[in-house]
Design an enzyme around this catalytic site. Structure first.
Site, mmCIF file in Angstrom:
data_model
loop_
_atom_site.group_PDB
_atom_site.id
_atom_site.type_symbol
_atom_site.label_atom_id
_atom_site.label_comp_id
_atom_site.label_asym_id
_atom_site.label_seq_id
_atom_site.Cartn_x
_atom_site.Cartn_y
_atom_site.Cartn_z
ATOM 1 N N LYS A 25 -13.697 -13.364 23.635
ATOM 2 C CA LYS A 25 -13.973 -12.059 23.049
ATOM 3 C C LYS A 25 -15.309 -11.520 23.550
ATOM 4 O O LYS A 25 -15.462 -10.311 23.794
ATOM 5 C CB LYS A 25 -13.984 -12.158 21.525
ATOM 6 C CG LYS A 25 -14.327 -10.838 20.839
ATOM 7 C CD LYS A 25 -14.187 -10.924 19.331
ATOM 8 C CE LYS A 25 -14.505 -9.579 18.680
ATOM 9 N NZ LYS A 25 -14.296 -9.605 17.210
ATOM 10 N N HIS A 48 24.645 -16.870 45.407
ATOM 11 C CA HIS A 48 24.406 -15.872 44.365
ATOM 12 C C HIS A 48 24.732 -16.414 42.973
ATOM 13 O O HIS A 48 25.409 -15.768 42.173
ATOM 14 C CB HIS A 48 25.197 -14.598 44.640
ATOM 15 C CG HIS A 48 24.814 -13.931 45.938
ATOM 16 N ND1 HIS A 48 23.526 -13.549 46.223
ATOM 17 C CD2 HIS A 48 25.554 -13.592 47.023
ATOM 18 C CE1 HIS A 48 23.475 -13.003 47.417
ATOM 19 N NE2 HIS A 48 24.689 -13.027 47.941
#
Length: 529
Positions: A140, A281
């Site tokens: 922070k 695929h």
């Protein structure tokens, strides 16, 4: 706000002590005061470094088996104070709080503890509290404070200090804060996921997801899409944990297809027989068993040689030289196997674009785990499809019962159908696929496409008839009408495996009897979307 701020005082508290001594020595050489806790302080002192204990800074001893040591205003005040705020500076002066400019923390090994199968109480003890609290405080206040949570960032920190005469830039601190917040988020996600499982809560009110970056990818499914690959820490054998021996980096589609191939081939226990799966695929274009890997590969390849070009090959046994030589006969994107001989590696080395991946074993297809899929505005979560059907689970529903040989082919086809996109139709003969129909909106179309592929392959192989003649056929879900079943019969199938459960089961069974088919129900479906 000044961009550059010096690092004069550092707090180090690490579980993973890799690189700790070198980092401590480098910081001390730059005049940085070192503060530390417990084992970290001991390790630094043993290396001859001067270290202040956190307990000396706070005025309180570590207590409650180390649970309480850094949760104190002298620590958090030093991390959170805004250096350019007069009121914060006044509070620091009043309470004799010294600033902490660098926090180096890595957390208790919670994920590793869970992965080892530790009991509930042990896992709880390995949940870090003080570490995440300090990390969040320092993150922070990244306008002034540096926070390092990964050993991989030690060198970057030292390079930044050298480049800026003992100071760090705001942009650098921002990046460290991002990494730090991501780490605490991943840590909390691991804890919550473990607790949900431990408490048998399949749908907790909130669910967190986390991963660790394995690699950035050149692009996603298409070149205009950016992409990256993250691992989840589960260490499941597969593409995420495999060793790549050669070839360029895997692409997004390579990773997806390789995972599909290896999960499929793992359905076949190597102690029973060799097996090969060829994927294109994300769908199988050939799957087969064989007395050897070479035999299995050839049979899988002969299912659909056209689609196998540029495909992914997965093997359930270590790759040998003979099979490697055969695979190099056509262009193949990736080969993945639980090991490979030196001779096989030498053969593949001549094919620079072929990627070879090896793993420490096969994934456990029966293991429970979650799968995730993003949709607009949310995420779908479900159990992985680890459903299993054995010989004793099958219900014969026709007048004609399958032979023992047909039963083997039916179960083989069923395992493959589990890994074919719905609607799935799979023809199998002699423990090898001979036609695969995948991803069609109509089950009839899947049956027709698979049969047509078999016809084309029969022509290419110079066969008198397609191999669907006398085959077993699997459907991943029930036949809602007899039409799909009759298309399979027209293709030459002699026996059928399907879930059953349609309101028209009686019509489908009657059609099977009339066509002279043997049919079994599994009572389980395998939709794969």
């Amino acid at each position: 706000m000044t961009d550059l701020y010096p690092v004069r005082r550092a707090l180090l508290s690490v579980s993973d002590k890799t690189g700790l001594i070198e980092l401590g020595q480098a910081l001390a050489a730059r005049g940085v005061e070192l503060i530390s806790t417990g084992g970290t302080a001991g390790a630094l002192r043993n290396a001859g470094l001067e270290v202040r204990d956190v307990s000396e800074v706070t005025g309180f001893p570590e207590m409650m088996d180390g649970r309480v040591k850094t949760l104190h205003p002298m620590v958090h005040g030093g991390l959170l104070a805004l250096r350019d705020d007069p009121s914060h500076q006044a509070a620091m002066d009043t309470h004799l709080i010294a600033p902490i400019d660098l926090l180096v923390v890595n957390l208790y090994p919670f994920e590793e503890t869970v992965a080892k199968g530790a009991d509930y109480a042990t896992c709880i003890e390995n949940i870090d509290i003080g570490g995440p609290a300090m990390i969040r405080a320092a993150s922070k206040n990244h306008a002034f404070v540096n926070v390092v949570v990964d050993v991989a960032d030690y060198d970057a920190l030292l390079a930044e200090l050298d480049a800026n005469d003992g100071q760090t830039s705001y942009g650098f601190r921002q990046k460290l804060a991002l990494t730090a917040y991501s780490r605490t988020a991943a840590y909390d996600a691991a804890v919550s996921a473990w607790m949900a499982e431990a408490l048998e809560q399949p749908a907790p009110r909130r669910r967190a997801f986390a991963g660790t970056l394995a690699q950035t990818l050149r692009y996603g499914e298409n070149p205009h899409q950016s992409a990256a690959f993250y691992t989840d820490g589960s260490n499941r054998p597969g593409v995420a944990t495999a060793v790549q021996h050669q070839g360029k980096e895997l692409s997004y589609n390579n990773i997806n297809d390789t995972d599909a191939a290896f999960e499929l081939v793992a359905e076949f226990a190597p102690e029973d027989t060799a097996a090969c799966a060829i994927i294109k695929h994300a769908n199988p274009c050939g799957v087969a068993k064989g007395a050897t890997l070479l035999e299995a590969y050839k049979s899988a390849f002969d299912c659909d040689r056209t689609s196998a070009f540029g495909g992914i090959v997965a093997l359930n046994k270590p790759l040998d030289a003979e099979t490697a030589q055969e695979i190099t006969g056509i262009f193949t994107e990736v080969v993945i196997a639980p090991g490979a001989s030196d001779a096989a590696k030498e053969i593949f080395a001549k094919k620079k674009n072929l990627r070879l991946l090896t793993t420490d074993g096969l994934p456990d297809v029966m293991a429970g785990m979650k799968t995730f899929r993003q949709v607009s505005g949310g995420v779908l979560v479900q159990d992985k499809d680890n459903g299993f059907v054995g010989m004793d689970d099958l219900k014969v529903v026709t007048k004609l019962a399958p032979t023992e040989e047909q039963m083997r082919d039916l179960l083989f086809a069923w395992k493959v159908a589990k890994h074919v996109k719905s609607n799935a139709i799979v023809y199998v003969r002699d423990q090898a696929t001979v036609g695969v129909g995948a991803g069609q909106m109509s089950r009839v179309d899947s049956a027709l496409i698979a049969a047509k592929k078999a016809e084309r392959m029969a022509e290419a192989l110079g066969l008198a008839e397609p191999l669907t003649i006398g085959s077993a056929v699997a459907s991943d879900a029930f036949f809602p009408f007899p039409d799909g079943l009759l298309e399979a019969a027209a293709a030459g199938a002699t026996c059928v495996i399907q879930p059953g459960g349609s309101m028209r089961d009686d019509e489908v069974i009657a059609a099977a009897d009339e066509a002279g088919l043997a049919m079994v129900f599994t009572g389980m479906r395998h939709f794969r979307h």
